[in-house]
Structure formats: C-alpha cells, structure tokens
Design a protein around this motif. Sequence first.
Motif, PDB file in Angstrom:
ATOM      1  N   PHE A   1       0.843  -1.202   0.000  1.00 42.60           N
ATOM      2  CA  PHE A   1       0.000   0.000   0.000  1.00 42.60           C
ATOM      3  C   PHE A   1       0.875   1.248   0.000  1.00 42.60           C
ATOM      4  O   PHE A   1       1.989   1.235   0.540  1.00 42.60           O
ATOM      5  CB  PHE A   1      -0.897   0.036   1.239  1.00 42.60           C
ATOM      6  CG  PHE A   1      -1.946  -1.037   1.263  1.00 42.60           C
ATOM      7  CD1 PHE A   1      -3.156  -0.848   0.600  1.00 42.60           C
ATOM      8  CD2 PHE A   1      -1.725  -2.236   1.917  1.00 42.60           C
ATOM      9  CE1 PHE A   1      -4.123  -1.840   0.605  1.00 42.60           C
ATOM     10  CE2 PHE A   1      -2.685  -3.233   1.929  1.00 42.60           C
ATOM     11  CZ  PHE A   1      -3.883  -3.025   1.273  1.00 42.60           C
ATOM     12  N   GLU A   2       0.330   2.312  -0.568  1.00 48.71           N
ATOM     13  CA  GLU A   2       1.015   3.599  -0.468  1.00 48.71           C
ATOM     14  C   GLU A   2       0.713   4.165   0.920  1.00 48.71           C
ATOM     15  O   GLU A   2      -0.448   4.441   1.246  1.00 48.71           O
ATOM     16  CB  GLU A   2       0.513   4.563  -1.537  1.00 48.71           C
ATOM     17  CG  GLU A   2       1.237   5.900  -1.496  1.00 48.71           C
ATOM     18  CD  GLU A   2       0.730   6.854  -2.567  1.00 48.71           C
ATOM     19  OE1 GLU A   2       1.094   8.036  -2.512  1.00 48.71           O
ATOM     20  OE2 GLU A   2      -0.050   6.416  -3.437  1.00 48.71           O
ATOM     21  N   PRO A   3       1.729   4.347   1.751  1.00 51.23           N
ATOM     22  CA  PRO A   3       1.468   4.818   3.130  1.00 51.23           C
ATOM     23  C   PRO A   3       0.778   6.170   3.133  1.00 51.23           C
ATOM     24  O   PRO A   3       1.057   7.024   2.293  1.00 51.23           O
ATOM     25  CB  PRO A   3       2.870   4.915   3.736  1.00 51.23           C
ATOM     26  CG  PRO A   3       3.724   4.026   2.897  1.00 51.23           C
ATOM     27  CD  PRO A   3       3.165   4.101   1.508  1.00 51.23           C
ATOM     28  N   ILE A   4      -0.128   6.369   4.098  1.00 52.85           N
ATOM     29  CA  ILE A   4      -0.801   7.668   4.209  1.00 52.85           C
ATOM     30  C   ILE A   4       0.179   8.691   4.781  1.00 52.85           C
ATOM     31  O   ILE A   4       1.163   8.336   5.428  1.00 52.85           O
ATOM     32  CB  ILE A   4      -2.059   7.574   5.102  1.00 52.85           C
ATOM     33  CG1 ILE A   4      -1.683   7.226   6.545  1.00 52.85           C
ATOM     34  CG2 ILE A   4      -3.039   6.570   4.552  1.00 52.85           C
ATOM     35  CD1 ILE A   4      -2.838   7.393   7.512  1.00 52.85           C
ATOM     36  N   LYS A   5      -0.089   9.978   4.514  1.00 49.75           N
ATOM     37  CA  LYS A   5       0.785  11.038   5.031  1.00 49.75           C
ATOM     38  C   LYS A   5       0.474  11.286   6.504  1.00 49.75           C
ATOM     39  O   LYS A   5      -0.691  11.232   6.918  1.00 49.75           O
ATOM     40  CB  LYS A   5       0.561  12.321   4.231  1.00 49.75           C
ATOM     41  CG  LYS A   5       0.910  12.196   2.759  1.00 49.75           C
ATOM     42  CD  LYS A   5       0.508  13.451   1.999  1.00 49.75           C
ATOM     43  CE  LYS A   5       0.727  13.275   0.508  1.00 49.75           C
ATOM     44  NZ  LYS A   5       0.167  14.400  -0.274  1.00 49.75           N
ATOM     45  N   TYR A   6       1.497  11.553   7.244  1.00 47.23           N
ATOM     46  CA  TYR A   6       1.325  11.842   8.673  1.00 47.23           C
ATOM     47  C   TYR A   6       2.441  12.771   9.119  1.00 47.23           C
ATOM     48  O   TYR A   6       3.450  12.928   8.425  1.00 47.23           O
ATOM     49  CB  TYR A   6       1.360  10.545   9.494  1.00 47.23           C
ATOM     50  CG  TYR A   6       2.707   9.878   9.503  1.00 47.23           C
ATOM     51  CD1 TYR A   6       3.088   9.012   8.474  1.00 47.23           C
ATOM     52  CD2 TYR A   6       3.631  10.123  10.522  1.00 47.23           C
ATOM     53  CE1 TYR A   6       4.330   8.416   8.460  1.00 47.23           C
ATOM     54  CE2 TYR A   6       4.882   9.525  10.516  1.00 47.23           C
ATOM     55  CZ  TYR A   6       5.228   8.670   9.481  1.00 47.23           C
ATOM     56  OH  TYR A   6       6.466   8.082   9.465  1.00 47.23           O
ATOM     57  N   ASN A   7       2.245  13.417  10.233  1.00 50.96           N
ATOM     58  CA  ASN A   7       3.328  14.144  10.879  1.00 50.96           C
ATOM     59  C   ASN A   7       3.338  13.762  12.350  1.00 50.96           C
ATOM     60  O   ASN A   7       2.526  12.935  12.789  1.00 50.96           O
ATOM     61  CB  ASN A   7       3.197  15.660  10.663  1.00 50.96           C
ATOM     62  CG  ASN A   7       1.824  16.173  11.071  1.00 50.96           C
ATOM     63  OD1 ASN A   7       1.311  15.796  12.121  1.00 50.96           O
ATOM     64  ND2 ASN A   7       1.225  17.016  10.239  1.00 50.96           N
TER      65      ASN A   7
ATOM     66  N   PHE B   1      -2.367  14.221  11.279  1.00 54.67           N
ATOM     67  CA  PHE B   1      -2.424  13.881   9.857  1.00 54.67           C
ATOM     68  C   PHE B   1      -2.766  15.130   9.055  1.00 54.67           C
ATOM     69  O   PHE B   1      -3.748  15.820   9.374  1.00 54.67           O
ATOM     70  CB  PHE B   1      -3.495  12.809   9.622  1.00 54.67           C
ATOM     71  CG  PHE B   1      -3.285  11.579  10.462  1.00 54.67           C
ATOM     72  CD1 PHE B   1      -2.415  10.587  10.067  1.00 54.67           C
ATOM     73  CD2 PHE B   1      -3.943  11.447  11.690  1.00 54.67           C
ATOM     74  CE1 PHE B   1      -2.198   9.465  10.848  1.00 54.67           C
ATOM     75  CE2 PHE B   1      -3.738  10.328  12.487  1.00 54.67           C
ATOM     76  CZ  PHE B   1      -2.866   9.335  12.063  1.00 54.67           C
ATOM     77  N   PRO B   2      -1.979  15.464   8.010  1.00 56.37           N
ATOM     78  CA  PRO B   2      -2.297  16.622   7.173  1.00 56.37           C
ATOM     79  C   PRO B   2      -3.449  16.292   6.222  1.00 56.37           C
ATOM     80  O   PRO B   2      -3.823  15.126   6.047  1.00 56.37           O
ATOM     81  CB  PRO B   2      -0.995  16.842   6.392  1.00 56.37           C
ATOM     82  CG  PRO B   2      -0.377  15.488   6.308  1.00 56.37           C
ATOM     83  CD  PRO B   2      -0.752  14.777   7.576  1.00 56.37           C
ATOM     84  N   GLU B   3      -4.043  17.328   5.636  1.00 60.32           N
ATOM     85  CA  GLU B   3      -5.125  17.141   4.662  1.00 60.32           C
ATOM     86  C   GLU B   3      -4.620  16.317   3.485  1.00 60.32           C
ATOM     87  O   GLU B   3      -3.545  16.580   2.941  1.00 60.32           O
ATOM     88  CB  GLU B   3      -5.605  18.513   4.176  1.00 60.32           C
ATOM     89  CG  GLU B   3      -6.872  18.479   3.332  1.00 60.32           C
ATOM     90  CD  GLU B   3      -8.127  18.250   4.175  1.00 60.32           C
ATOM     91  OE1 GLU B   3      -8.127  18.647   5.351  1.00 60.32           O
ATOM     92  OE2 GLU B   3      -9.098  17.678   3.626  1.00 60.32           O
ATOM     93  N   GLN B   4      -5.376  15.309   3.094  1.00 56.52           N
ATOM     94  CA  GLN B   4      -5.015  14.474   1.935  1.00 56.52           C
ATOM     95  C   GLN B   4      -6.264  13.787   1.425  1.00 56.52           C
ATOM     96  O   GLN B   4      -7.330  13.861   2.060  1.00 56.52           O
ATOM     97  CB  GLN B   4      -3.957  13.443   2.319  1.00 56.52           C
ATOM     98  CG  GLN B   4      -4.365  12.565   3.485  1.00 56.52           C
ATOM     99  CD  GLN B   4      -3.188  11.818   4.095  1.00 56.52           C
ATOM    100  OE1 GLN B   4      -2.681  10.895   3.514  1.00 56.52           O
ATOM    101  NE2 GLN B   4      -2.763  12.261   5.286  1.00 56.52           N
TER     102      GLN B   4
END
Length: 626
Positions: free
Chosen positions: A487-493, A497-500
Amino acid sequence: MNFSLLMILLTPFFGGLLAYAGSALHKSVRNIFFLIFLFLPFVELYQYANKTIDNFYYLTVLGQNLSLGINSLSFMLSILFALIFLLAGIFLLFEFDKSDDGDLAVLEFSFLEGAVFGVLFARDILSFFIFFELIAVLVFFLVGKGYKDAHIAQPKYITWALIGANSMLAAIMLLFFKTGSFGYSEIAGYLSTAPTSIVLTTFVLFAIGFLVEASTMPLHVWAPITYTEAPDSVSVVLSSVVKKVGLYLFTLFTFSIFGLNLFSKIMPKIFGSPLILYILQWVGAFTIIVGTFVAIVQEDAKKILAWSSIAQSGYILLGLSLGTSLGVAGGLLHIINHSIFKGILFFVVGGVIYRTGTKDLSELGGLIKKMPVSFIAMLFAIIATAGIPPLNGFASKYLIYEALIQNKEPILLTVALLGGTGSFMYVYRLIHSIFLGQLPKKYESVKEVPILMQIPMLVLSLLALLFGILPGIPMYFVSKAEAFLGFEPIKYNLTGFPEQSGLHAVNILAISLALTGGFVVAALIFYLLPRARKVHQLDNYYAGEVLTEDVKYNYSFGFYSFFDDIIRPFNEWSVDKIYEDFTGFVKTIGDYLRRVYTGNLETYVSLGIIVLTIFSLIYILGGVLW
C-alpha cells in the motif's frame, strides 16, 4: 546465514529453561533469569529496525527448507509483543509468588513468547503452523493455572483452537499437494494463477483459523470465559498478543500471500472492496456491536474486558478488510493501540483482584483514595478505549471512521460510531464500580499495589498518552508495514495527519492542548470558588435511600439493568447458546455410549449380534428395494 534472528527466536526458550532450572536454587534466581531473558529480545531486535530478511533456512522437513525472516510488519509487532511479555512477566511473578505453579508458569510463559516470535518470523506455512499450535498448547496449560472455573475454560479454548488448527491444516495440505512447497513466495506464486475454487477454499480455511485466534464473531465462543478465568498476567497476553497474532496472520495472508489484486480479479466489488473482504467488513461490524452490547451488561470486571476485547477486534478487522491505505493504516494502528490500552485495563483489574480478592463489581467501590495510581492508569485506559483524545485510541479509530467515509459506507460507519458510544458506557461502568461510590468497610485497609506491579500499568499509560498526543511515532512503524504490504502509506506528521485525499486534517496535539486548557479552567473555578462542605461518604442519600454500611446505593447493582432487559431475549439465539446446546447433546450421547462398556463379555457379544443383524437386514432389504 543470519543466526542472530534464530537467537531471538530461541532466547525465550533458553530463558524459560534456565529460569526453571534456577528455581531449584532459589526463587530469586529463577526470577532474575526470567526477567533478563524477557528483556533480551529488545536488545536483539533493534538491529532489524530497517531490515527485511527472507529465507534464512533453519531446518529441512520432508525435503523442504523451513525458513525464518523479518520485515517491517513482523518487526513492528515483535517489538510491541516483547514489551507486553516483559511487563506481563513482572506481573506474573507477583501473581504466582506464593503459588506452587510458579515454576511451571514461568517456563510456559517464556515458551509462549518464543512461539509467538516463531509465528512472526516464519516464512513458510509449515513453520507458522507448528509455532501457532505451540501457542495453543501453552495457552491451554497457562489458563489452567487461573481462577476456579479455569477447568471449564480449558476444554472450550482447546476445542476452538483445534477447529482453527484443522481448518488451517486442510488448507496447508491442499496447497502443499498443489505446489510441492511450504514457502510463502512459492504459495503466493501458485495462487496468482490458481483456479478460483482453490483460492476461495484455502483463503476461507486460513481465515477461520486466524479469526478463531482473533476471537471475532461467530468464532469468539472460547474467548469470554478464557480471558476471565486465566491468570491476570496471561489475560494481558491473550488480549494484547495472542489475539493480535491471529490478526497479523490475517493481514499477512490477505494482502501479501493472496493479494488484493487476486481477489479483485476473481470476484465482484462492493463499495470498492472485493466481495470476500466486504463480507469480512460486516463480520467486523457485527463483532463490534454485539461485543459492545454484551460488555455493557456484565457484572464481572474481567468479563467486561473480555467482551470489550472482542469488540475492539471488530474495529481492527473492519479497518483491515476495507483494503485501502487509510483502512489498513487504521487497522494496524489500532492493533498497537489496543494492545497498549487493553494491557493497562487487565493490569489494573488484576491489581484490584490482587488486593481485594474479587472481580465482582457489585462487591467493589470507593477505591480511588486507596489505589490512586491504579485509578489514574484506568482513567487513561478507558479514555483510550472510548476513542477520546488525547489518548491513543482516538487516532486509530479516527482513521477507521475516515476510511469508512472515504468508501461511502454509512451503515458500517454508524455501527462503528455506535460501538464507540457503547465503549464509553461499559468503561464508565468499570471505573465507577471499582473506584467511585461507597468504599466497603472490608476494604478500608486496602493499599495500592506494590511498586513493581505499578510499573507495567504506568509504562503502558505513558505510551497511551505519548502515542495519543504524538501519533506520528507509531505511524512511523505503521507506514513501513503498509509499504511492505503493497500500500502507499498515508501522510502523517508527528502530531497528527495533514489534509489528503479521503482524510481530513487533524492535529491531535492542538486538540489535547485545548482539552487541557478546559481542565485548567475547571480546576481554577473549583479551587478559587468557596469550597463545598466535605462530608463522610455515608452522610448522604440516593434514590430515596439513606446510605449506611449495609445499604449500598442503587448503582452498585445492575448498573445497566435496563439494557440487560433489552438484550436478554437475543441470548436465546446466541452462538454461545448453540455451542452450549451442542456440547450438552454430545455429553448426553457420550453418557449413553459409555454404558456399552460394562466389562461384561456377554454384553459385548450381544451387541455384536445386534449390529451384525441390523447390517444384514440393510444389505438384504437394499438388494430387494434397489
């Protein structure tokens, strides 16, 4: 050859044997060996933080090389489980301190950790099956050292473990005869071009085995009594580790060995998911709602946790079965989070039992001042269980809710949200009945648990808070595991989690600060305004009753009795009831058959003649009629 990986697997086995041998010298020698060898896997595992190793051959069976390996997913869970085993091991030493079973419990507990590592490191279907069954055998023996009804829990557990084992064994034999190999990669290669019937049959057989261990409905029947009657330290491992082993295998086989592309190719999609995964989403939702409702009406503290654990498995299965980056991220993150906050709850309840000797909620109450550390730990855990910020349960449930919105599944989303509300109901009942309300006179001398028993609950509480405010820490491992699964990992900080696409931005640190500000304001109002008069707990009345030492206030019993009236009729049709009826039927048949064994030769001869006559008549009549 990577012998260090083999050493991690063998460390708990060596440790268990040394600890058992050390018990002959002195109990403290046993305890030191036990804890050192539970700690060592941490040191050994760090070298694999960013490595993937496949096919380290360690044994040859039937001409097949059995292999070990480690990847991002198994590394993440190995570290988590090693921590849980270490903390539960500390607790176990207190629990069995005065028990004659202590030496054997230490040995079996260590072996159980080794068997869990075996499943995580296995890279072929025979190795994982052997270690998986070793887990079942060790759990069977450990559960037997628990409470008075453990002897009832044991056969129930092993019966369902055997159902799962036979189901997986059938799939393993089928695949071995088709491929001539046990290797994961060879099996995956064959399945990519195999007939649809083979793919579906083997997947369902494996899934039954995995979901029995994960205790999702309707394969959960063994879990409530086993979690309740097991020793408290073993209950922690059952909920935070053994259950997750089943979910780990489900994840590995669904996405890495079978694969989403394979399911999408051979079956229609519903709401963007292959049919088989869509069905499993509903299994997850059903598990959430039933597990939650049944937990609400329990009077036994450990039974509440058992049913809660079943319900939380539903969230994980629901997230994973969505088969999207967002859903899988939510499912994997909830595996970590649930292991942490459910571990706290079992530790706290175990500590309360250690001090009071009971897990019956109607006998408890008012322990907040006697056991303040335990109260704080439970407060953290129930906030996490209910999925409320700033504790860690919020982040993973938020991802699952968002994934359901992304897939446009409003009914499943409603069920998941309803389960969250129900979670709050049963965890509030738990903390209220143990720590609030009247303190029974017999518990006036109760003290907080020893400092070493506080360590496990404090360590996990800090992790629950840390991972809740800074979800980027566990997401680092989850994103790597997602990449391993394709899977393509989701964006996070670090803080959220930032808007995506499909996910609204959330900053959990900001939410936490806002909540903290609210509590500060409330505290200022409380402390600055004139104090209310402090009274004795019995200088009070409730629901028209003047409270005395003999008159407890009405919420001490039947806290959610109105809810019990609603769900009781459904118990008549539960899987548990069907199981109980079936076992009753088998026992009745067994009793009749046992009468045959009289030890009288004439009886056996007479029965033989009767059977022979019946078969002869069938043969003769069959020839005439057919």
